[in-house]
Design a protein around this motif. Structure first.
Motif, short mmCIF file in Angstrom:
data_model
loop_
_atom_site.label_atom_id
_atom_site.label_comp_id
_atom_site.label_asym_id
_atom_site.label_seq_id
_atom_site.Cartn_x
_atom_site.Cartn_y
_atom_site.Cartn_z
N GLY A 147 0.66 -1.15 -0.07
CA GLY A 147 -0.07 0.02 0.06
C GLY A 147 0.89 1.27 0.10
N ARG A 148 2.17 1.15 0.42
CA ARG A 148 2.75 2.52 0.51
C ARG A 148 3.72 2.31 -0.72
NH1 ARG A 148 7.89 0.23 3.98
NH2 ARG A 148 6.63 -1.15 5.08
N ARG A 149 3.32 3.44 -1.56
CA ARG A 149 4.17 3.56 -2.92
C ARG A 149 5.32 4.29 -2.45
NH1 ARG A 149 2.36 8.90 -3.99
NH2 ARG A 149 1.29 9.43 -2.37
N CYS A 200 -1.93 12.66 9.47
CA CYS A 200 -2.01 11.72 8.21
C CYS A 200 -2.97 11.70 7.28
CB CYS A 200 -1.55 10.32 8.62
SG CYS A 200 -1.48 9.25 7.25
N ASN A 201 -3.16 11.77 6.02
CA ASN A 201 -4.41 11.97 5.50
C ASN A 201 -4.83 10.68 4.69
OD1 ASN A 201 -4.22 14.95 5.33
ND2 ASN A 201 -3.08 15.00 3.61
N SER A 202 -3.85 9.59 4.98
CA SER A 202 -4.34 8.42 4.40
C SER A 202 -4.80 7.60 5.62
CB SER A 202 -3.26 7.45 3.76
OG SER A 202 -2.18 7.61 4.42
N CYS A 203 -4.37 7.74 6.78
CA CYS A 203 -5.08 6.97 7.89
C CYS A 203 -5.55 7.63 8.83
CB CYS A 203 -3.86 5.80 8.36
SG CYS A 203 -2.61 6.84 9.50
N GLY A 204 -5.46 9.01 8.87
CA GLY A 204 -6.04 9.90 9.86
C GLY A 204 -5.27 9.85 11.19
N ARG A 233 3.92 7.97 11.23
CA ARG A 233 4.40 6.65 12.10
C ARG A 233 3.74 5.45 11.83
NH1 ARG A 233 8.30 8.79 15.98
NH2 ARG A 233 9.69 9.72 14.50
N THR A 234 2.39 5.82 11.81
CA THR A 234 1.39 4.39 11.90
C THR A 234 1.65 3.65 10.51
OG1 THR A 234 0.31 6.02 13.29
CG2 THR A 234 -0.69 4.02 12.64
N CYS A 235 1.33 4.59 9.74
CA CYS A 235 1.06 3.84 8.01
C CYS A 235 2.21 4.08 7.34
CB CYS A 235 -0.20 3.98 7.28
SG CYS A 235 -0.31 5.78 7.21
N LYS A 236 3.16 4.77 7.66
CA LYS A 236 4.45 5.22 6.75
C LYS A 236 4.01 5.69 5.51
CE LYS A 236 7.21 2.20 8.76
NZ LYS A 236 6.64 1.85 9.89
N SER A 237 2.82 6.39 5.58
CA SER A 237 2.54 7.26 4.15
C SER A 237 3.09 8.62 4.35
CB SER A 237 1.09 7.19 4.31
OG SER A 237 0.89 8.61 3.40
N PRO A 238 3.53 8.88 3.23
CA PRO A 238 4.24 10.55 3.21
C PRO A 238 3.12 11.34 3.11
CG PRO A 238 4.66 9.48 1.28
CD PRO A 238 3.79 8.34 1.94
#
Lengths: 114, 316
Positions: B183-185, B288-292, B267-272
């Motif tokens: 899921g993380r590009r 975070c915009n992807s996991c909130g 930190r939670t979902c590694k999304s930038p």
């Protein structure tokens, strides 16, 4: 007897965040003129004698250095030259001729700079 | 400028997961395949990569249809492949047709078209024989991407589920890297462009570009850079950052990497994909915009600064 539901379970066990700031030891580098640099070690806790550490560092890296009394930061060890990784290794080394049982954990040390 | 050109894109997460995202031959082959299918056999099922062997063909064909559909559109002047198909396979079964383009493509990419044309017919015939013998062959014969060998639609080998699964993921990864995986590009920002100004100053030219990419304020990044490098500097007229001291691109890259780790990635979902906002009581929060998730980040502290350069007048 034990009740399954009442086992001790720390809900924050997997908390990844470092919410309260730890007492980090900061190892920094500063550029001087030319290719000369300074390494500063800041934030060592009171249990460590900066004087003894400085002496060890100076001997180990064959460099000069001083202890600087800073108003906010307390005592800061300043070494001539870039010894960041070496200082880090020294502080975490459990060898008897290095830190011994007083060795620091790697997580408590922060290396700054490039 | 010149030194920055060798690394076109610098990927802060590179050290964790090196990934090749281009599989050009496969892409190319697909196009050829798609074109062949279109011209010779409009009602045909998916060929090559879609055909996961006879038994599972229906199911997997459905799966791949979505991405299949784009391919024929892309296929441009690939007339050689359809021509060949039409030429030597006018009456053959659907199945046979399927196999041939894939086979021809497997070799035809490396050889000239003419060579392939000459070679295809015997090879197609020979393949028939080979396929009859194929069940005896070990499992990993054939190219996963090109759909040859066991993967050929005509092959009668019983394909095991793990085998199909590996093929699925190989294809997915090679053609749609952003869909595959966790899921993380991979997060890419342009490499810092570093110039030297005079002897003692370094210019960080594309800082505003990088900041825009990270969705951070220039000031914040600048502050971090100065604190980390233990130096100072200014912003010049064209929004470039002038840093005191000599720094190389690699060094600034390292610092940026640390910045991203600390202030950009969740930190939670590694999304930038995060926002940095000033919350109440002067704390900075990363949302975070992807996991909130929302976490506070430490303010940038400069720490101890030794006096460098000329001695200041000793204050008493």
């Amino acid at each position: 007897m034990s009740i399954e539901n009442l086992k001790v379970n720390d809900p924050f066990a997997d908390d990844v965040g470092d919410t309260q700031p730890k007492n980090y030891v900061h190892i920094r580098i500063q550029q001087r003129n030319g290719r000369k640099t300074l390494t500063t070690v800041q934030g060592l806790s009171k249990e460590y004698s900066p004087k003894a550490l400085l002496k060890a560092f100076k001997k180990e890296y064959a460099c000069n250095g001083t202890i600087i009394q800073d108003k906010d930061m307390g005592e800061v060890i300043q070494l001539q030259g870039d010894h960041r990784t070496k200082v880090m290794d020294f502080l975490t080394d459990k060898g008897s001729d290095k830190m011994g049982k007083y060795a620091l954990a790697k997580e408590n040390i922060k290396i700054h700079g490039f | 400028m010149a030194e920055t050109e060798e690394t076109p894109v610098f990927d802060p997460s590179l050290k964790k997961k090196p990934r090749k995202s281009v599989a050009f031959e496969a892409e190319n082959g697909d196009e050829v395949n798609g074109a062949g299918k279109d011209n010779a056999e409009p009602q045909g099922l998916e060929t090559g990569e879609g055909g996961e062997g006879k038994e599972s063909e229906e199911g997997t064909a459905e799966m791949f249809k979505g991405k299949k559909k784009k391919k024929p559109k892309k296929a441009d002047g690939d007339d050689e492949a359809p021509g060949e198909v039409a030429e030597f396979d006018p009456t053959a079964l659907k199945r046979k047709k399927k196999k041939k383009p894939s086979k021809e493509k497997a070799e035809g990419d490396s050889f000239d078209a003419a060579l392939a044309e000459a070679g295809v017919v015997p090879r197609g015939e020979g393949e028939e024989g080979a396929e009859d013998a194929e069940p005896a062959l070990p499992e990993d014969t054939g190219d996963l991407l090109l759909g040859t060998g066991v993967w050929n639609a005509a092959s009668t080998v019983d394909l095991t589920y793990p085998l199909l699964l590996t093929r699925f993921f190989t294809l997915l990864r090679s053609q749609h890297p952003d869909l595959a995986g966790d899921g993380r590009r991979s997060y890419k920002i342009p490499p810092p462009q570093v110039l030297r100004e005079g002897n003692k100053k370094t210019i960080f030219a594309n800082i505003s570009d990088i900041c825009k990419r990270m969705k951070r304020f220039d000031e914040h990044v600048t502050q971090f850079l100065f604190a980390e490098l233990g130096t100072s500097g200014s912003v010049d007229g064209s929004k470039r950052l002038v840093i005191r001291g000599k720094f190389q691109q690699k060094q600034l890259e390292n610092v940026l990497r640390r910045y991203i780790l600390e202030y950009v990635t969740c930190r939670t979902c590694k999304s930038p994909d995060t926002d940095l906002k000033k919350g109440e009581n002067r704390l900075f929060f990363v949302t975070c915009n992807s996991c909130g998730s929302r976490r506070s980040v430490a303010a940038i502290k400069t720490g101890f600064q030794a006096t460098v350069g000329k001695r200041r007048r000793q204050q008493t």
